[in-house]
Design a protein around this motif. Structure first.
Motif, PDB file in Angstrom:
ATOM      1  N   LEU A 149       6.218 -21.571 -39.034  1.00  0.00           N
ATOM      2  CA  LEU A 149       5.971 -22.748 -39.857  1.00  0.00           C
ATOM      3  C   LEU A 149       4.488 -22.963 -40.127  1.00  0.00           C
ATOM      4  O   LEU A 149       4.104 -23.442 -41.202  1.00  0.00           O
ATOM      5  CB  LEU A 149       6.547 -23.995 -39.178  1.00  0.00           C
ATOM      6  N   ARG A 150       3.656 -22.619 -39.151  1.00  0.00           N
ATOM      7  CA  ARG A 150       2.220 -22.893 -39.274  1.00  0.00           C
ATOM      8  C   ARG A 150       1.390 -21.643 -39.538  1.00  0.00           C
ATOM      9  O   ARG A 150       0.168 -21.699 -39.562  1.00  0.00           O
ATOM     10  CB  ARG A 150       1.727 -23.590 -38.000  1.00  0.00           C
ATOM     11  N   TYR A 151       2.050 -20.490 -39.682  1.00  0.00           N
ATOM     12  CA  TYR A 151       1.363 -19.227 -39.963  1.00  0.00           C
ATOM     13  C   TYR A 151       0.288 -18.936 -38.906  1.00  0.00           C
ATOM     14  O   TYR A 151      -0.849 -18.587 -39.216  1.00  0.00           O
ATOM     15  CB  TYR A 151       0.742 -19.238 -41.366  1.00  0.00           C
ATOM     16  N   LEU A 152       0.679 -19.107 -37.660  1.00  0.00           N
ATOM     17  CA  LEU A 152      -0.214 -18.844 -36.536  1.00  0.00           C
ATOM     18  C   LEU A 152       0.370 -17.756 -35.657  1.00  0.00           C
ATOM     19  O   LEU A 152       1.571 -17.485 -35.696  1.00  0.00           O
ATOM     20  CB  LEU A 152      -0.403 -20.119 -35.698  1.00  0.00           C
ATOM     21  N   SER A 153      -0.466 -17.130 -34.847  1.00  0.00           N
ATOM     22  CA  SER A 153       0.054 -16.237 -33.818  1.00  0.00           C
ATOM     23  C   SER A 153       0.528 -17.104 -32.661  1.00  0.00           C
ATOM     24  O   SER A 153       0.079 -18.243 -32.480  1.00  0.00           O
ATOM     25  CB  SER A 153      -1.033 -15.269 -33.332  1.00  0.00           C
ATOM     26  N   VAL A 154       1.442 -16.570 -31.862  1.00  0.00           N
ATOM     27  CA  VAL A 154       2.002 -17.354 -30.765  1.00  0.00           C
ATOM     28  C   VAL A 154       0.922 -17.752 -29.765  1.00  0.00           C
ATOM     29  O   VAL A 154       1.029 -18.767 -29.073  1.00  0.00           O
ATOM     30  CB  VAL A 154       3.147 -16.563 -30.080  1.00  0.00           C
ATOM     31  N   HIS A 155      -0.180 -16.983 -29.716  1.00  0.00           N
ATOM     32  CA  HIS A 155      -1.259 -17.290 -28.773  1.00  0.00           C
ATOM     33  C   HIS A 155      -2.024 -18.546 -29.158  1.00  0.00           C
ATOM     34  O   HIS A 155      -2.715 -19.139 -28.327  1.00  0.00           O
ATOM     35  CB  HIS A 155      -2.218 -16.101 -28.682  1.00  0.00           C
ATOM     36  N   HIS A 156      -1.926 -18.959 -30.439  1.00  0.00           N
ATOM     37  CA  HIS A 156      -2.633 -20.153 -30.894  1.00  0.00           C
ATOM     38  C   HIS A 156      -1.751 -21.405 -30.852  1.00  0.00           C
ATOM     39  O   HIS A 156      -2.204 -22.488 -31.218  1.00  0.00           O
ATOM     40  CB  HIS A 156      -3.160 -19.940 -32.314  1.00  0.00           C
ATOM     41  N   ILE A 157      -0.514 -21.256 -30.410  1.00  0.00           N
ATOM     42  CA  ILE A 157       0.399 -22.391 -30.355  1.00  0.00           C
ATOM     43  C   ILE A 157       0.127 -23.249 -29.121  1.00  0.00           C
ATOM     44  O   ILE A 157       0.271 -24.475 -29.137  1.00  0.00           O
ATOM     45  CB  ILE A 157       1.867 -21.910 -30.363  1.00  0.00           C
ATOM     46  N   GLY A 158      -0.272 -22.610 -28.015  1.00  0.00           N
ATOM     47  CA  GLY A 158      -0.543 -23.356 -26.781  1.00  0.00           C
ATOM     48  C   GLY A 158       0.680 -23.691 -25.971  1.00  0.00           C
ATOM     49  O   GLY A 158       0.655 -24.618 -25.151  1.00  0.00           O
ATOM     50  N   SER A 159       1.760 -22.935 -26.165  1.00  0.00           N
ATOM     51  CA  SER A 159       3.022 -23.277 -25.503  1.00  0.00           C
ATOM     52  C   SER A 159       2.980 -23.076 -23.989  1.00  0.00           C
ATOM     53  O   SER A 159       3.848 -23.603 -23.278  1.00  0.00           O
ATOM     54  CB  SER A 159       4.162 -22.446 -26.097  1.00  0.00           C
ATOM     55  N   GLU A 160       1.984 -22.324 -23.483  1.00  0.00           N
ATOM     56  CA  GLU A 160       1.904 -22.130 -22.034  1.00  0.00           C
ATOM     57  C   GLU A 160       1.609 -23.446 -21.309  1.00  0.00           C
ATOM     58  O   GLU A 160       1.801 -23.547 -20.081  1.00  0.00           O
ATOM     59  CB  GLU A 160       0.831 -21.084 -21.694  1.00  0.00           C
ATOM     60  N   LEU A 161       1.175 -24.479 -22.047  1.00  0.00           N
ATOM     61  CA  LEU A 161       0.877 -25.780 -21.446  1.00  0.00           C
ATOM     62  C   LEU A 161       2.052 -26.746 -21.538  1.00  0.00           C
ATOM     63  O   LEU A 161       2.001 -27.838 -20.966  1.00  0.00           O
ATOM     64  CB  LEU A 161      -0.349 -26.410 -22.125  1.00  0.00           C
ATOM     65  N   TRP A 162       3.087 -26.388 -22.272  1.00  0.00           N
ATOM     66  CA  TRP A 162       4.208 -27.303 -22.472  1.00  0.00           C
ATOM     67  C   TRP A 162       5.081 -27.391 -21.227  1.00  0.00           C
ATOM     68  O   TRP A 162       5.271 -26.408 -20.510  1.00  0.00           O
ATOM     69  CB  TRP A 162       5.076 -26.846 -23.642  1.00  0.00           C
ATOM     70  N   ASP A 163       5.625 -28.576 -20.988  1.00  0.00           N
ATOM     71  CA  ASP A 163       6.595 -28.760 -19.919  1.00  0.00           C
ATOM     72  C   ASP A 163       7.589 -29.822 -20.356  1.00  0.00           C
ATOM     73  O   ASP A 163       7.644 -30.202 -21.536  1.00  0.00           O
ATOM     74  CB  ASP A 163       5.913 -29.119 -18.595  1.00  0.00           C
ATOM     75  N   ALA A 164       8.370 -30.341 -19.417  1.00  0.00           N
ATOM     76  CA  ALA A 164       9.430 -31.291 -19.764  1.00  0.00           C
ATOM     77  C   ALA A 164       8.875 -32.564 -20.388  1.00  0.00           C
ATOM     78  O   ALA A 164       9.554 -33.227 -21.183  1.00  0.00           O
ATOM     79  CB  ALA A 164      10.253 -31.626 -18.521  1.00  0.00           C
ATOM     80  N   SER A 165       7.641 -32.926 -20.050  1.00  0.00           N
ATOM     81  CA  SER A 165       7.070 -34.179 -20.559  1.00  0.00           C
ATOM     82  C   SER A 165       6.412 -34.039 -21.919  1.00  0.00           C
ATOM     83  O   SER A 165       5.956 -35.026 -22.500  1.00  0.00           O
ATOM     84  CB  SER A 165       6.043 -34.723 -19.566  1.00  0.00           C
TER      85      SER A 165
END
Length: 423
Positions: free
Chosen positions: A35-51
Motif C-alpha cells: 500500500l505504501r510502496y515501501l520495503s518491509v524493513h521500513h515498516i517497523g513491524s518488529e516494534l509492534w505488539d498487542a498494544s
C-alpha cells in the motif's frame, strides 16, 4: 503401491493467541508494504505488539494509551482488515465486521480466537506472484496440521538431531513459514525467534546445537556472502524456490550440519522433500503421482492438482523439478517473469532491445538486464539513470533489475539462442 495418507495427530492442535498475533503482524506488514510502496524493513513491524494501534493515533481521544501506532488511514484500514479476514476465513464465523470496531493488533488477535471457536477454522494463503492479483489458496486446517505432524516426527525428540529452537527467517503468513514457524513449534512446544532478532542471532554467532533455521534461497545466499558460521548440530530448511546446490555446499563448509529442501507451493502445501541436493525429492505421504507427469493426486480424496513446474519422475515416489511451465523465477521468494519485464523495457523509446535474467548464484539473487540502446542513446550513464528511475516507478521491488549491461546486440549462443552474460 500409492503412498499411505499421513497419520492424523491424536492431540488436537490449535493456534494460541501469541501465534495468531505473530501472523497478524506479518500480514499487516506485508499489506502495508504494498500500500505504501515501501520495503518491509521500513515498516517497523518488529516494534509492534498487542498494544499497537492500527489506525492513526491522532484520530483517537486516547492517544496516550498507544505508544506505537501503525497510522493506517481509513482506506488502508479497510485493506488491512480484508487481508486478515481473508487469511483467517473470518467470514465463516460472521464476525468480520468487528475488525473495524477494534483498535489494536491484540484486539484483532482476540477476535480471530473467537472466530475460530465459531467455525473459522481453515486458512487462505496468497501466492507470491508479482504480476496480476495474487491467487487465493484455501487450505484445510487438518491438512496443514497433518503436514506439521509429519515434520514434527521427522525433526522431533525421537530423532538423532531433535530440534530445540526455531529460528524463523521466513515470514509466517506464507504457507511455508506458517507450517514451519507456527504449527511445527506448537506441535513440538519449541520457542520461536523471528525477523531481525533471528538475523541478529546468526550475525552475532549465538546459534546453538538443536537450532532449526527456516529460510529460503535468497537469505541463504546472503549468509554465504557474509561468511556466517554455524555451530555444530544446526539444521536448516529451505523452500519457496529451488536452492542452488552450490549454496548448500558452501553453507555446509561454513559449518551447517544439514539442509532439508521442501518442495511445494501455496496451492498444494508441501509436496516432497530431500536432504541431499544431488538426490531427487520424495513425495510426502499426502501425495501420489497424478494422471500425467506434471500433476499430483491426493491419496485420500483422489483430487488432481496441476503443477506450475515440469517434473521428471524416477518412479512412483521420487521426482525432480526441471523448470517452470510459466517461465517464472523466484526473487526473494516472489514469482517474477523476466520475459514480461524484458518486453516492458523494450517498449521504451530509448531501448532497441532488452533481455532480463536471474543473476547466477555467484552474482546475487536479483534480476539483471542487458540493454541495446536505441539510436542516438550514446550516454550509457544517463540511460542507466533513466532506466533505474523508470523501474522504480513501474516495477515492484522484486521485478527491478539491479544490474544493467549495455551492448550493440543481445547475447546469443553459437546456435543463435539467447544466452547469459557476465556482470
Amino acid at each position: 503401491m500409492p503412498n499411505q495418507p499421513a497419520e492424523i495427530s491424536l492431540n488436537r492442535l490449535e493456534l494460541d493467541k501469541a501465534s495468531i498475533l505473530a501472523v497478524i503482524v506479518s500480514l499487516l506488514a506485508d499489506e502495508l508494504k504494498s500500500l505504501r510502496y515501501l520495503s518491509v524493513h521500513h515498516i517497523g513491524s518488529e516494534l509492534w505488539d498487542a498494544s499497537t494501534l492500527i489506525g492513526d493515533v491522532h484520530e483517537t481521544c486516547e492517544s496516550d494509551q498507544y505508544p506505537i501506532a501503525i497510522g493506517a488511514d481509513s482506506l488502508e484500514l479497510l485493506s488491512l482488515a480484508t487481508r486478515v479476514a481473508t487469511f483467517f476465513n473470518i467470514y465463516d464465523s460472521g464476525l468480520e465486521d468487528y475488525l473495524l470496531r477494534f483498535k489494536t493488533i491484540g484486539e484483532w488477535a482476540e477476535l480471530v480466537v473467537n472466530a475460530r471457536l465459531r467455525g473459522s477454522e481453515n486458512l487462505t494463503f496468497a501466492t507470491s506472484g508479482s504480476t496480476g492479483t495474487p491467487k487465493q489458496c484455501p487450505q484445510k486446517w487438518d491438512v496443514l496440521v497433518n503436514e506439521a505432524h509429519f515434520f514434527a516426527k521427522y525433526l522431533g525428540p525421537d530423532t538423532e538431531q531433535p530440534a530445540q529452537r526455531i529460528i524463523a527467517l521466513s515470514p509466517c503468513h506464507h504457507i511455508y513459514g506458517f507450517i514451519f514457524s507456527v504449527l511445527l513449534p506448537l506441535q513440538l512446544q519449541l520457542p520461536v525467534i523471528r525477523g531481525p532478532q533471528a538475523l541478529a542471532l546468526i550475525n552475532q554467532r549465538k546459534m546453538q546445537a538443536g537450532d532449526l533455521l527456516i529460510g529460503f534461497p535468497f537469505i541463504w545466499g546472503q549468509l554465504t556472502r557474509q561468511g556466517a558460521c554455524f555451530a555444530e548440530g544446526i539444521t536448516a530448511i529451505t523452500s519457496t524456490g529451488p536452492c542452488d546446490p552450490r549454496l548448500i555446499r558452501q553453507l555446509r563448509q561454513q559449518g551447517l550440519e544439514r539442509m532439508i529442501e521442501v518442495y511445494g507451493s501455496s496451492e498444494t502445501g508441501g509436496i516432497g522433500m530431500r536432504g541431499d541436493p544431488e538426490s531427487p525429492f520424495k513425495l510426502l505421504p499426502r501425495w501420489q503421482r497424478g494422471s500425467h507427469a506434471d500433476s499430483l493426486s491426493e491419496c485420500v480424496s483422489g483430487s488432481d492438482y496441476e503443477l506450475n513446474d515440469q517434473l521428471q519422475w524416477l518412479d512412483q515416489a521420487y521426482f525432480r523439478p526441471i523448470g517452470r511451465r510459466d517461465k517464472a523465477v523466484k526473487v526473494g521468494g516472489i514469482n517474477v517473469f523476466p520475459a514480461s519485464i524484458s518486453e516492458r523495457l523494450q517498449s521504451l523509446p530509448e531501448v532497441a532491445a532488452a533481455a532480463v535474467r536471474l543473476m547466477s548464484p555467484l552474482e546475487g539473487e536479483r534480476l539483471k538486464a542487458f540493454i541495446v540502446p536505441a539510436e542516438g542513446q550514446d550516454d550509457e550513464v544517463a540511460l542507466k539513470a533513466l532506466l533505474q528511475a523508470w523501474c522504480t516507478c513501474n516495477l515492484t521491488v522484486a521485478e527491478r533489475p539491479k544490474a544493467f549491461t549495455f551492448g550493440s546486440k543481445l547475447p546469443r549462443s553459437a546456435l543463435g539462442k539467447e544466452s547469459d552474460w557476465p556482470l
